[in-house]
Design an enzyme around this catalytic site. Sequence first.
Site, PDB file in Angstrom:
ATOM      1  N   ASN A  11       0.804  -1.227   0.000  1.00 54.48           N
ATOM      2  CA  ASN A  11       0.000   0.000   0.000  1.00 54.48           C
ATOM      3  C   ASN A  11       0.832   1.269   0.000  1.00 54.48           C
ATOM      4  O   ASN A  11       0.310   2.357  -0.183  1.00 54.48           O
ATOM      5  CB  ASN A  11      -0.970   0.019   1.201  1.00 54.48           C
ATOM      6  CG  ASN A  11      -0.232  -0.074   2.521  1.00 54.48           C
ATOM      7  OD1 ASN A  11       0.727  -0.822   2.640  1.00 54.48           O
ATOM      8  ND2 ASN A  11      -0.666   0.697   3.504  1.00 54.48           N
ATOM      9  N   ARG A  12       2.127   1.151   0.224  1.00 56.83           N
ATOM     10  CA  ARG A  12       2.963   2.363   0.225  1.00 56.83           C
ATOM     11  C   ARG A  12       4.425   1.987  -0.001  1.00 56.83           C
ATOM     12  O   ARG A  12       4.774   0.801   0.000  1.00 56.83           O
ATOM     13  CB  ARG A  12       2.794   3.126   1.527  1.00 56.83           C
ATOM     14  CG  ARG A  12       3.224   2.343   2.741  1.00 56.83           C
ATOM     15  CD  ARG A  12       3.074   3.180   4.005  1.00 56.83           C
ATOM     16  NE  ARG A  12       4.005   2.722   5.002  1.00 56.83           N
ATOM     17  CZ  ARG A  12       3.674   2.465   6.263  1.00 56.83           C
ATOM     18  NH1 ARG A  12       2.436   2.639   6.658  1.00 56.83           N
ATOM     19  NH2 ARG A  12       4.583   2.046   7.120  1.00 56.83           N
ATOM     20  N   GLY A  13       5.250   3.014  -0.174  1.00 52.84           N
ATOM     21  CA  GLY A  13       6.700   2.825  -0.234  1.00 52.84           C
ATOM     22  C   GLY A  13       7.149   1.876  -1.332  1.00 52.84           C
ATOM     23  O   GLY A  13       6.654   1.913  -2.475  1.00 52.84           O
ATOM     24  N   ILE A  14       8.077   1.017  -0.972  1.00 57.32           N
ATOM     25  CA  ILE A  14       8.674   0.093  -1.946  1.00 57.32           C
ATOM     26  C   ILE A  14       7.612  -0.873  -2.477  1.00 57.32           C
ATOM     27  O   ILE A  14       7.552  -1.146  -3.684  1.00 57.32           O
ATOM     28  CB  ILE A  14       9.837  -0.685  -1.281  1.00 57.32           C
ATOM     29  CG1 ILE A  14      10.968   0.282  -0.908  1.00 57.32           C
ATOM     30  CG2 ILE A  14      10.347  -1.787  -2.198  1.00 57.32           C
ATOM     31  CD1 ILE A  14      12.077  -0.338  -0.062  1.00 57.32           C
ATOM     32  N   ARG A  34      -1.510  -3.666   6.281  1.00 58.13           N
ATOM     33  CA  ARG A  34      -1.849  -3.937   7.681  1.00 58.13           C
ATOM     34  C   ARG A  34      -2.907  -2.983   8.204  1.00 58.13           C
ATOM     35  O   ARG A  34      -3.799  -3.383   8.933  1.00 58.13           O
ATOM     36  CB  ARG A  34      -0.591  -3.841   8.542  1.00 58.13           C
ATOM     37  CG  ARG A  34      -0.830  -4.199  10.002  1.00 58.13           C
ATOM     38  CD  ARG A  34       0.446  -4.133  10.793  1.00 58.13           C
ATOM     39  NE  ARG A  34       1.214  -2.930  10.474  1.00 58.13           N
ATOM     40  CZ  ARG A  34       2.252  -2.499  11.150  1.00 58.13           C
ATOM     41  NH1 ARG A  34       2.674  -3.190  12.189  1.00 58.13           N
ATOM     42  NH2 ARG A  34       2.902  -1.421  10.800  1.00 58.13           N
ATOM     43  N   ASP A  53      -2.730  -8.865   8.482  1.00 58.89           N
ATOM     44  CA  ASP A  53      -1.559  -8.720   9.350  1.00 58.89           C
ATOM     45  C   ASP A  53      -0.772 -10.031   9.255  1.00 58.89           C
ATOM     46  O   ASP A  53      -1.280 -11.090   9.633  1.00 58.89           O
ATOM     47  CB  ASP A  53      -2.037  -8.458  10.786  1.00 58.89           C
ATOM     48  CG  ASP A  53      -0.884  -8.162  11.727  1.00 58.89           C
ATOM     49  OD1 ASP A  53       0.248  -8.652  11.466  1.00 58.89           O
ATOM     50  OD2 ASP A  53      -1.103  -7.463  12.720  1.00 58.89           O
ATOM     51  N   GLY A  82       7.514  -5.227   6.159  1.00 53.73           N
ATOM     52  CA  GLY A  82       8.556  -5.265   7.189  1.00 53.73           C
ATOM     53  C   GLY A  82       8.474  -4.043   8.075  1.00 53.73           C
ATOM     54  O   GLY A  82       7.878  -3.033   7.705  1.00 53.73           O
ATOM     55  N   TYR A 145      16.412  -5.715  13.675  1.00 53.33           N
ATOM     56  CA  TYR A 145      16.106  -5.594  12.242  1.00 53.33           C
ATOM     57  C   TYR A 145      17.160  -6.327  11.394  1.00 53.33           C
ATOM     58  O   TYR A 145      16.816  -7.100  10.495  1.00 53.33           O
ATOM     59  CB  TYR A 145      16.060  -4.109  11.886  1.00 53.33           C
ATOM     60  CG  TYR A 145      15.738  -3.795  10.442  1.00 53.33           C
ATOM     61  CD1 TYR A 145      14.443  -3.925   9.962  1.00 53.33           C
ATOM     62  CD2 TYR A 145      16.724  -3.350   9.563  1.00 53.33           C
ATOM     63  CE1 TYR A 145      14.129  -3.617   8.634  1.00 53.33           C
ATOM     64  CE2 TYR A 145      16.427  -3.032   8.248  1.00 53.33           C
ATOM     65  CZ  TYR A 145      15.129  -3.169   7.785  1.00 53.33           C
ATOM     66  OH  TYR A 145      14.835  -2.865   6.476  1.00 53.33           O
ATOM     67  N   LYS A 149      16.607  -9.516   8.885  1.00 52.18           N
ATOM     68  CA  LYS A 149      16.853  -9.382   7.442  1.00 52.18           C
ATOM     69  C   LYS A 149      17.968 -10.328   6.966  1.00 52.18           C
ATOM     70  O   LYS A 149      17.936 -10.840   5.852  1.00 52.18           O
ATOM     71  CB  LYS A 149      17.187  -7.927   7.094  1.00 52.18           C
ATOM     72  CG  LYS A 149      16.005  -6.975   7.267  1.00 52.18           C
ATOM     73  CD  LYS A 149      14.881  -7.314   6.289  1.00 52.18           C
ATOM     74  CE  LYS A 149      13.760  -6.292   6.299  1.00 52.18           C
ATOM     75  NZ  LYS A 149      12.677  -6.618   5.359  1.00 52.18           N
TER      76      LYS A 149
HETATM   77  P1  NAD Z   1       7.054   1.242   4.788  1.00 57.82           P
HETATM   78  O1  NAD Z   1       7.094   1.390   6.252  1.00 57.82           O
HETATM   79  O2  NAD Z   1       6.719   2.421   3.940  1.00 57.82           O
HETATM   80  O3  NAD Z   1       6.067   0.039   4.380  1.00 57.82           O
HETATM   81  C1  NAD Z   1       6.063  -1.167   5.090  1.00 57.82           C
HETATM   82  C2  NAD Z   1       4.906  -1.994   4.631  1.00 57.82           C
HETATM   83  O4  NAD Z   1       4.879  -3.190   5.416  1.00 57.82           O
HETATM   84  C3  NAD Z   1       3.561  -1.299   4.815  1.00 57.82           C
HETATM   85  O5  NAD Z   1       2.784  -1.527   3.675  1.00 57.82           O
HETATM   86  C4  NAD Z   1       2.940  -2.025   6.009  1.00 57.82           C
HETATM   87  O6  NAD Z   1       1.522  -2.099   5.916  1.00 57.82           O
HETATM   88  C5  NAD Z   1       3.563  -3.405   5.867  1.00 57.82           C
HETATM   89  N1  NAD Z   1       3.571  -4.121   7.148  1.00 57.82           N
HETATM   90  C6  NAD Z   1       4.303  -3.852   8.257  1.00 57.82           C
HETATM   91  N2  NAD Z   1       3.991  -4.730   9.231  1.00 57.82           N
HETATM   92  C7  NAD Z   1       3.058  -5.560   8.742  1.00 57.82           C
HETATM   93  C8  NAD Z   1       2.328  -6.659   9.266  1.00 57.82           C
HETATM   94  N3  NAD Z   1       2.476  -7.100  10.527  1.00 57.82           N
HETATM   95  N4  NAD Z   1       1.431  -7.276   8.461  1.00 57.82           N
HETATM   96  C9  NAD Z   1       1.249  -6.854   7.205  1.00 57.82           C
HETATM   97  N5  NAD Z   1       1.901  -5.827   6.642  1.00 57.82           N
HETATM   98  C10 NAD Z   1       2.791  -5.186   7.409  1.00 57.82           C
HETATM   99  O7  NAD Z   1       8.461   0.631   4.406  1.00 57.82           O
HETATM  100  P2  NAD Z   1       9.302   0.551   3.036  1.00 57.82           P
HETATM  101  O8  NAD Z   1      10.430   1.492   3.186  1.00 57.82           O
HETATM  102  O9  NAD Z   1       8.422   0.627   1.843  1.00 57.82           O
HETATM  103  O10 NAD Z   1       9.899  -0.917   3.209  1.00 57.82           O
HETATM  104  C11 NAD Z   1       9.412  -2.058   2.532  1.00 57.82           C
HETATM  105  C12 NAD Z   1      10.385  -3.193   2.773  1.00 57.82           C
HETATM  106  O11 NAD Z   1      11.682  -2.825   2.313  1.00 57.82           O
HETATM  107  C13 NAD Z   1      10.545  -3.563   4.255  1.00 57.82           C
HETATM  108  O12 NAD Z   1      10.672  -4.964   4.384  1.00 57.82           O
HETATM  109  C14 NAD Z   1      11.841  -2.875   4.630  1.00 57.82           C
HETATM  110  O13 NAD Z   1      12.464  -3.510   5.709  1.00 57.82           O
HETATM  111  C15 NAD Z   1      12.628  -2.996   3.346  1.00 57.82           C
HETATM  112  N6  NAD Z   1      13.703  -2.020   3.205  1.00 57.82           N
HETATM  113  C16 NAD Z   1      13.437  -0.673   3.237  1.00 57.82           C
HETATM  114  C17 NAD Z   1      14.501   0.214   3.089  1.00 57.82           C
HETATM  115  C18 NAD Z   1      14.299   1.701   3.098  1.00 57.82           C
HETATM  116  O14 NAD Z   1      15.293   2.422   3.093  1.00 57.82           O
HETATM  117  N7  NAD Z   1      13.090   2.214   3.070  1.00 57.82           N
HETATM  118  C19 NAD Z   1      15.796  -0.267   2.924  1.00 57.82           C
HETATM  119  C20 NAD Z   1      16.015  -1.633   2.897  1.00 57.82           C
HETATM  120  C21 NAD Z   1      14.951  -2.504   3.036  1.00 57.82           C
END
Ligand code: NAD
Length: 237
Positions: A11-14, A34, A53, A82, A145, A149
């Site tokens: 739903n957001r981000g990556i 979530r 979740d 994550g 974390y 990972k």
């Molecule tokens: P974000 O916080 O924007 O998004 C995290 C997503 O995970 C959200 O959609 C949230 O709903 C979901 N989530 C969290 N807990 C949950 C649960 N218990 N059940 C279901 N969904 C759940 O983060 P992001 O930056 O888009 O990160 C996405 C992934 O990439 C993560 O695994 C993160 O660890 C990894 N990552 C991010 C970065 C960074 O710099 N942003 C770097 C390396 C790895």
Amino acid sequence: MSRSVLVTGGNRGIGLAIARAFAQAGDKVAITYRSGEPPQELAELGVLAVRCDITDSEQVEQAYKEIEAKHGNVEVLVANAGITKDTLLMRMSEEDFASVVDTNLTGTFRVVKRANRGMLRAKKGRVVLISSVVGLLGGAGQANYAASKAALVGFARSLARELGSRNITFNVVAPGFVDTDMTKVLSDEQRAGILAQVPLARYAQPEEIAAAVSFLASDDAAYITGAVIPVDGGLGM
Ligand code: NAD
């Protein structure tokens, strides 16, 4: 050919960038999230959004039932959901540790195990796990974390060995620092400190992570399994 794709935390981000890339390529995409409301953009792209979740096996089962009813068996799974709960070791409670592991590692186990049921039947599947450069290098204040990972690498490589003969591939993408909500919480000082160590001297855009995931799910990557692909601007080399 249109595939059934599931992106957790889409739903957001990556995760959103990954879901968008598959939807724009013509795949049938489902995401789980979530909390909150998924963005309107997903509905416009025809993406099915299911609240789930991943720390709850029953919710994972219900989500798969809904996705399978609408899109058929999941053929491509991107385990992206994550969390972080950064703090120094002496301040890290058992709950801080366990909740990060329960989401990032055990949550990934739950969604991968359930997806595998359909992949085994289909004798084909693509699984991409989103780890982090922090899982490979470690990060001060991030022992929970980083451990979760790093564990994804052993998890993926074990399954790559176990299920390669069933034509299911397991690969890991290890992003560096990406411009998302997760990194917006960092202070200017922390951001400057990170950038000083990144050879490409900038954060990644979520679309740059999505590009690596799309490749690993494509036919061009059919002979790649057990790989860890860094998309980190050179930070982890
Ligand atoms: P974000 O916080 O924007 O998004 C995290 C997503 O995970 C959200 O959609 C949230 O709903 C979901 N989530 C969290 N807990 C949950 C649960 N218990 N059940 C279901 N969904 C759940 O983060 P992001 O930056 O888009 O990160 C996405 C992934 O990439 C993560 O695994 C993160 O660890 C990894 N990552 C991010 C970065 C960074 O710099 N942003 C770097 C390396 C790895």
